[in-house]
Write a protein that holds these residues in place. Structure first.
Motif, short mmCIF file in Angstrom:
data_model
loop_
_atom_site.label_atom_id
_atom_site.label_comp_id
_atom_site.label_asym_id
_atom_site.label_seq_id
_atom_site.Cartn_x
_atom_site.Cartn_y
_atom_site.Cartn_z
N ARG A 130 0.82 -1.21 0.00
CA ARG A 130 0.00 0.00 0.00
C ARG A 130 0.85 1.26 0.00
NH1 ARG A 130 -5.65 -0.63 0.62
NH2 ARG A 130 -5.55 1.65 0.47
N MET A 131 2.07 1.18 0.53
CA MET A 131 2.97 2.34 0.52
C MET A 131 3.69 2.51 -0.82
SD MET A 131 4.62 2.01 4.36
CE MET A 131 5.67 3.47 4.20
N GLY A 132 3.43 1.59 -1.75
CA GLY A 132 4.01 1.71 -3.09
C GLY A 132 5.48 1.35 -3.16
N MET A 133 5.94 0.48 -2.27
CA MET A 133 7.35 0.10 -2.27
C MET A 133 7.65 -0.87 -3.41
SD MET A 133 8.19 -0.58 1.75
CE MET A 133 7.98 0.72 2.96
N PRO A 134 8.86 -0.82 -3.97
CA PRO A 134 9.25 -1.83 -4.95
C PRO A 134 9.33 -3.20 -4.30
CG PRO A 134 11.13 -0.46 -4.35
CD PRO A 134 9.92 0.18 -3.75
N VAL A 135 9.32 -4.25 -5.12
CA VAL A 135 9.29 -5.61 -4.62
C VAL A 135 10.46 -5.87 -3.68
CG1 VAL A 135 9.50 -8.04 -5.28
CG2 VAL A 135 8.04 -6.51 -6.60
N GLU A 136 11.66 -5.41 -4.04
CA GLU A 136 12.85 -5.68 -3.22
C GLU A 136 12.70 -5.10 -1.82
OE1 GLU A 136 13.73 -6.13 -7.39
OE2 GLU A 136 12.90 -4.43 -6.25
N ASP A 137 12.09 -3.91 -1.71
CA ASP A 137 11.90 -3.31 -0.39
C ASP A 137 10.80 -4.02 0.38
OD1 ASP A 137 13.88 -1.57 -1.06
OD2 ASP A 137 12.66 0.25 -1.01
N ARG A 138 9.76 -4.48 -0.31
CA ARG A 138 8.69 -5.20 0.38
C ARG A 138 9.22 -6.53 0.94
NH1 ARG A 138 5.35 -3.94 -4.30
NH2 ARG A 138 4.95 -6.15 -4.71
N ILE A 139 10.11 -7.16 0.20
CA ILE A 139 10.72 -8.39 0.69
C ILE A 139 11.48 -8.12 1.99
CG2 ILE A 139 12.54 -10.09 0.22
CD1 ILE A 139 11.65 -9.96 -2.73
N THR A 140 12.25 -7.05 1.99
CA THR A 140 13.01 -6.67 3.19
C THR A 140 12.07 -6.39 4.35
OG1 THR A 140 14.75 -5.73 1.81
CG2 THR A 140 14.72 -5.07 4.11
N ALA A 141 10.96 -5.69 4.07
CA ALA A 141 9.99 -5.38 5.13
C ALA A 141 9.39 -6.65 5.71
CB ALA A 141 8.89 -4.48 4.57
N VAL A 142 9.08 -7.63 4.86
CA VAL A 142 8.49 -8.88 5.32
C VAL A 142 9.44 -9.63 6.25
CG1 VAL A 142 7.80 -11.20 4.58
CG2 VAL A 142 6.89 -9.19 3.40
N PHE A 143 10.71 -9.75 5.85
CA PHE A 143 11.65 -10.56 6.63
C PHE A 143 12.19 -9.83 7.86
CE2 PHE A 143 12.19 -12.85 2.47
CZ PHE A 143 11.49 -13.97 2.87
N CYS A 144 12.37 -8.52 7.78
CA CYS A 144 12.87 -7.78 8.94
C CYS A 144 11.75 -7.39 9.89
CB CYS A 144 13.63 -6.53 8.50
SG CYS A 144 15.16 -6.86 7.60
N GLY A 145 10.55 -7.15 9.35
CA GLY A 145 9.45 -6.68 10.18
C GLY A 145 8.71 -7.77 10.92
N SER A 146 8.91 -9.02 10.52
CA SER A 146 8.20 -10.13 11.17
C SER A 146 9.08 -10.93 12.12
CB SER A 146 7.64 -11.08 10.11
OG SER A 146 8.70 -11.69 9.37
N LYS A 147 10.40 -10.74 12.06
CA LYS A 147 11.33 -11.56 12.85
C LYS A 147 11.45 -11.05 14.29
CE LYS A 147 13.04 -14.44 9.69
NZ LYS A 147 14.45 -14.29 9.33
N LYS A 148 11.77 -11.95 15.19
CA LYS A 148 12.09 -11.63 16.57
C LYS A 148 13.34 -12.39 16.96
CE LYS A 148 8.72 -8.81 17.59
NZ LYS A 148 8.94 -7.43 18.08
N THR A 149 14.21 -11.75 17.72
CA THR A 149 15.53 -12.32 17.99
C THR A 149 15.54 -13.23 19.21
OG1 THR A 149 17.84 -11.78 18.53
CG2 THR A 149 16.17 -10.20 19.24
N LEU A 150 16.06 -14.43 19.01
CA LEU A 150 16.33 -15.33 20.13
C LEU A 150 17.70 -15.02 20.72
CD1 LEU A 150 15.47 -17.90 21.76
CD2 LEU A 150 16.72 -19.23 20.06
#
Length: 351
Positions: free
Chosen positions: A261-281
């Motif tokens: 919805r923010m109009g990000m390119p695919v490469e940035d959306r991929i980064t958002a998915v993997f960095c925004g959903s992870k939690k550190t053990l």
């Protein structure tokens, strides 16, 4: 697909090590508990210090500089990590609070307050052909912000002192000394020892995992002595797995949907998915000891992140492979990736 996932599980000694650590803590709790023969306090403190010193040595500041320009992406990732996740905790508590012991519910709050991972976020982004410099920047920024924001969120929502933990100011100071100080020291020493650290990245990763296994063992030794397994049963493990899967599915969906919805390119959306959903053990277990102190429910508090960590690796591996094939699979890969479906598939395999 199921066979490949089972093969990965068989090869991952780290996951097996965590299970073994819990089993050993159940059988031999005296050895690794506070005041035991292992001297878990000293071993844990030195192990944590060395982990973040080595991470500081290995992290390239040039990669961080190259990833700084994508401000919309950075805003989304950090908002997912430290705003959206804590907000999700409130409906989660309303729906499932009555099904969980208080220590486990506090563990889910702690999970929601944790920063993102560094190594796995970057690795998944690279496999999926996303924006790797931005992933490095966001994952590192998240780790640094978490030193203050993680105890702040727990204190704001529940109150650390009310949970048997350390006062807020002491928690932040202890986290800074144990995590930030060695990381900064590693960065200072990087011009002299950086090349050596780069040549021995496998050793650093192995050492990192070994320390976490030891921390898990010590944490569960204290909790077993306090009656962890006598007061809880199998239903707690099932509820923990279900709760972790639900939070992961929501995080994957929201990060992908908002990025689109923010109009990000695919490469940035991929980064958002993997960095925004992870939690550190890697930071989660050490920080739990520093924030919650000698809380007898510490084993329950770290249980959600112990379930969330392997689950996020399984699911994100599936998503990374799908993203990597996007030129041949679909012109709109984000729309084709089904985070909820991937999570439930991983849960079925694990159970």
């Amino acid at each position: 697909m199921v066979g490949k996932i089972l093969e990965k599980i068989a090869k991952d000694w780290f996951l097996a090590g965590m299970v073994l650590a819990v089993a050993l803590a159940t059988v031999f709790p005296e050895f690794g508990s506070i005041g035991g023969a292992m001297h878990a306090e000293q071993v844990s403190n030195w192990g944590i210090f060395m982990i973040f010193l080595l991470h500081g040595l290995a992290l390239s500041t040039e990669h961080l500089r190259r990833g700084m320009s994508r401000w919309k992406l950075h805003l989304l990732v950090q908002a997912m990590t430290f705003v959206v996740f804590p907000i999700l905790y409130f409906p989660f508590r309303a729906l499932f609070g009555g099904l969980m012991p208080p220590g486990l519910l506090l563990g889910f709050l702690y999970l929601c307050a944790l920063p993102s991972t560094v190594s796995s976020s970057v690795a998944m982004t690279a496999i999926a052909r996303g924006n790797v410099p931005a992933a490095i920047f966001n994952a590192t920024l998240s780790s640094l912000l978490g030193i203050v924001l993680t105890p702040s969120i727990v204190e704001l929502i529940e109150g650390v002192q009310g949970t048997g933990g350390l006062p807020f100011g002491h928690a932040v100071v202890n986290i800074s000394l144990m995590l930030l100080l060695p990381f900064v020291l590693g960065q200072v020493l990087r011009p002299f020892l950086g090349k050596l650290a780069s040549r021995h990245k496998k050793f650093i990763n192995t050492f990192d995992k070994l320390v976490i296994v030891v921390l898990v063992y010590g944490t569960f030794c204290d909790s077993v002595k306090s009656g962890l397994w006598t007061h809880t049963g199998l239903e707690v493990l099932v509820v923990t797995l279900g709760g972790a899967a639900l939070l992961l599915a929501l995080a994957l969906f929201l990060s992908s949907f908002i990025g689109k919805r923010m109009g990000m390119p695919v490469e940035d959306r991929i980064t958002a998915v993997f960095c925004g959903s992870k939690k550190t053990l890697a930071s989660g277990v050490p920080m739990a000891r520093l924030i919650f102190g000698a809380n007898p429910a510490l084993g329950l508090i770290v249980l959600p992140i112990m379930f969330y960590h392997p689950l996020q690796l399984f699911v994100c591996s599936l998503l990374a492979s799908r993203y990597a094939r996007r030129d041949t699979v679909s012109a709109s890969p984000v729309a084709d990736v089904m985070p909820g479906t991937a999570v439930m598939e991983a849960v079925r395999v694990r159970s």
